[in-house]
Design an enzyme around this catalytic site. Structure first.
Site, PDB file in Angstrom:
ATOM      1  N   ASP A   1    -100.741  37.644  33.238  1.00  0.00           N
ATOM      2  CA  ASP A   1     -99.403  38.221  33.767  1.00  0.00           C
ATOM      3  C   ASP A   1     -99.919  38.744  35.129  1.00  0.00           C
ATOM      4  OD1 ASP A   1     -96.668  39.051  33.702  1.00  0.00           O
ATOM      5  OD2 ASP A   1     -97.544  40.916  33.626  1.00  0.00           O
TER       6      ASP A   1
ATOM      7  N   GLU B   1     -99.806  33.513  36.181  1.00  0.00           N
ATOM      8  CA  GLU B   1     -98.484  33.663  36.853  1.00  0.00           C
ATOM      9  C   GLU B   1     -98.595  34.186  38.085  1.00  0.00           C
ATOM     10  OE1 GLU B   1     -94.704  36.435  37.276  1.00  0.00           O
ATOM     11  OE2 GLU B   1     -96.649  37.333  36.293  1.00  0.00           O
TER      12      GLU B   1
END
Length: 636
Positions: free
Chosen positions: A314, A367
């Site tokens: 993330d 990401e």
């Protein structure tokens, strides 16, 4: 905490080699040495914790009535900052913490950074636990390299465990979720499930992105063995499991990593590097070798012990840029005067090197929301070493285009075609994730313009276009049946909608898209190779029509045609490379999907006419707001 108490000697489970690797930043299995390690037979446990700036540390827990007198810890003499103790009375399942006296005399009570299980929130203690489990997924584990390969079909269903489906209004546990989710996902043909973080987190509303337990699945849904069962069951059903993992920041809750021994131990001391202004959280100090060992050990832990097929990392952009979410003067340039976080780059490369070294049949996904180069390229080529990268540009451009009223789309045609300019610069995942259906952004169906019929047609068109576009696919739960309500973590999805024909039709379409993706090599085999894509017509902005070919290694081709207006178009001429009959293998406007039923009666024959650079042509009927897939019938 009395300073005169002398801790008893402990058996050295953290040896000289461990110290060396820990300090070097390459220790990949710290969880085997630190934390709570039950003795053989389950009687007593050894504890280890990193607190180099503490003056005293004790283990407090259920067995010693939370007293710091019974089980003080001894600091290793090698200066590693590791404190150890053996507690003969400790037992499996008991709760505990570390009581730490800081250099300025404060007393802190901290959860174990290496705990395998925590108390269920809002309680904050750690639990002594083991990781024994009788896995039954040997077939999947022995063959998963092919399922996780870059040339494999991959469509991922993104799930928030607490709000996908509930039982009598309460959370499903991991085992209940395993059966319900596996049935549903297998029925729709998804290849993988991606879980939003189930690493332990104190605030449910953070969706797991504010992690305190980097080695513990959240106790909200069960034990480590329950989560192992979840992964095991999905594997037995042929479904891969990915985990969102958050090495970018952590919350400042008092029991967590922040100021762990009274100093900025895991985080940067300078708030210009150690505090995240956007998320009000702490940022890991990637330049500290012990912190790198902690994070790499966490990543590998989930692959080692939970058989996960990959990690989606993330907020990579927030790690790469020193000025991320900061104004002028709020950040410190690197040694070259630039904005790149050189220490984070080194960490990410080491992370990927370790994951692919130890588990080459898994993959990592970044990401990363900027144009940082070579995110999914090998480290030896100057890349970060990820296997895949989310294509945020495709997502933003596609949703912006689809929001346009259809009469205006001709003026925005470049937005829907632009992604092919850079489609092969990285190994891309096309994400329609949770981030696009929260905080007032609305659901996917409500982003679409027009009346209700046009909204559904637009969404069917967009999903079929997405499944044909180069790149792997990711769809957040609820999008597959066009949930109307914006997603909320409280409650469950609006499953009652699937009883309505138009919502059920969307669900059927997604199932058919996954069937085509799996069955047609042309739609997945060369996702990251320019040889797998060819424009037929990218420039028909007046009609808002797109046409392209997807190709396989052996020359098979699927023609994809998108009519991005509600105007049916008859006798629309498009060139194709081969003569013969082309079968309509998917029509998003088909009646079972909720469409109007326009189409080509299942097939169309070529005419001997040169068009679009090809020697043969098809005269097609393009249904309103639709995507067609056509394939040449090799038997004709």
């Amino acid at each position: 905490m009395p300073s005169s108490l002398t801790p008893p000697p402990v058996q050295a489970s953290f040896g000289d080699t461990d110290v060396y690797l820990f300090r070097e930043g390459t220790h990949a299995q710290l969880y085997r040495r630190l934390g709570a390690q039950l003795s053989p037979g389950g009687e007593g446990a050894s504890f280890g914790v990193w607190a180099p700036n503490a003056t005293e540390v004790a283990v407090i827990g259920d067995w010693n009535h939370w007293s710091d007198l019974a089980d003080p810890m001894r600091a290793r003499a090698d200066g590693s900052g590791i404190w150890q103790a053996h507690c003969p009375s400790a037992r499996h399942g008991q709760a505990y913490k570390y009581r730490i006296r800081t250099r300025n005399g404060d007393v802190l009570e901290k959860a174990d950074p290496f705990a395998f299980l925590a108390e269920e929130p809002p309680a904050t203690a750690s639990r002594i636990w083991t990781l024994e489990y009788d896995w039954q997924d040997a077939h999947w584990m022995g063959t998963r390299g092919a399922a996780n390969a870059l040339d494999a079909p991959m469509s991922t269903y993104e799930v928030h465990a607490g709000s996908w489906r509930r039982k009598d209004g309460q959370f499903m546990n991991y085992r209940e979720l395993a059966h319900a989710l596996a049935d549903y996902v297998a029925g729709l043909g998804f290849t993988h499930v991606e879980l939003m973080p189930v690493t332990e987190h104190p605030f449910y509303g953070s969706w797991g992105y504010q992690t305190t337990g980097y080695f513990a699945p959240t106790a909200r849904y069960g034990t480590p063995q329950d989560f192992m069962y979840f992964v095991d069951h999905l594997h037995q059903r042929g479904i891969g499991v990915l985990l969102d993992w958050v090495p970018s920041h952590f919350p400042t809750d008092a029991h967590g990593l922040a100021h762990f021994d009274g100093t900025q131990l895991y985080e940067h001391a300078d708030p210009r590097q150690g505090f995240h202004p956007e998320w009000n959280s702490a940022i890991f100090n990637y330049g500290r070798h012990e912190v790198r060992s902690f994070l790499i050990s966490s990543a590998l832990f989930w692959l080692d012990h939970y058989h996960l097929d990959g990690l989606r990392v993330d907020a990579v952009a927030s790690m790469l840029y020193l000025d991320y979410a900061r104004k002028h003067g709020e950040w410190i340039p690197n040694v070259h005067g630039g904005r790149e976080n050189l220490e984070a780059i080194d960490f990410l490369q080491e992370l990927n090197r370790a994951c692919y070294r130890d588990h080459p049949d898994t993959f990592t996904v970044a990401e990363e929301s900027t144009a940082w180069p070579k995110v999914s390229r090998p480290i030896e080529m100057g890349g970060l070493g990820f296997g895949l990268k989310w294509n945020m540009g495709w997502m933003h451009d596609t949703l912006a285009y689809m929001r346009e009223e259809t009469v205006h789309r001709r003026w925005h045609h470049d937005r829907i075609t632009f992604s092919m300019v850079y489609a092969f610069h990285e190994n891309f995942v096309l994400p329609l994730s949770h981030d696009e259906v929260v905080y007032g952004k609305g659901s996917l169906i409500n982003k679409m313009p027009g009346d209700s019929w046009q909204q559904f047609a637009n969404l069917r068109l967009m999903l079929a276009y997405m499944w044909a576009h180069p790149g792997k696919k990711l769809l957040f739960m609820g999008g597959e049946f066009a949930q109307r309500r914006e997603w909320t973590h409280e409650g469950e999805l609006e499953w009652w909608m699937t009883d309505q024909p138009e919502h059920r039709g969307m669900q059927l379409l997604v199932g058919e898209l996954n069937k085509q993706l799996r069955g047609e090599a042309a739609l997945h085999q060369l996702d990251f190779d320019e040889a797998g894509f060819e424009w037929v017509d990218a420039n028909d902005r007046d009609n808002s029509v797109l046409a392209f070919l997807r190709k396989s290694r052996d020359g098979q081709a699927v023609l994809v045609v998108c009519n991005l207006t509600p105007v049916p178009r008859q006798n629309h001429c498009l060139g194709v490379p081969l003569s013969g009959t082309w079968r309509e293998i998917l029509n998003s406007d088909a009646k079972p999907f909720g469409g109007s039923g326009w189409g080509n009666l299942g097939e169309v024959r070529t005419a001997p006419l040169a068009a679009n650079g090809h020697r043969h042509a098809l005269y097609l009927t393009l249904p309103p707001l639709s995507t067609l897939y056509l394939k040449r019938d090799a038997d004709v």
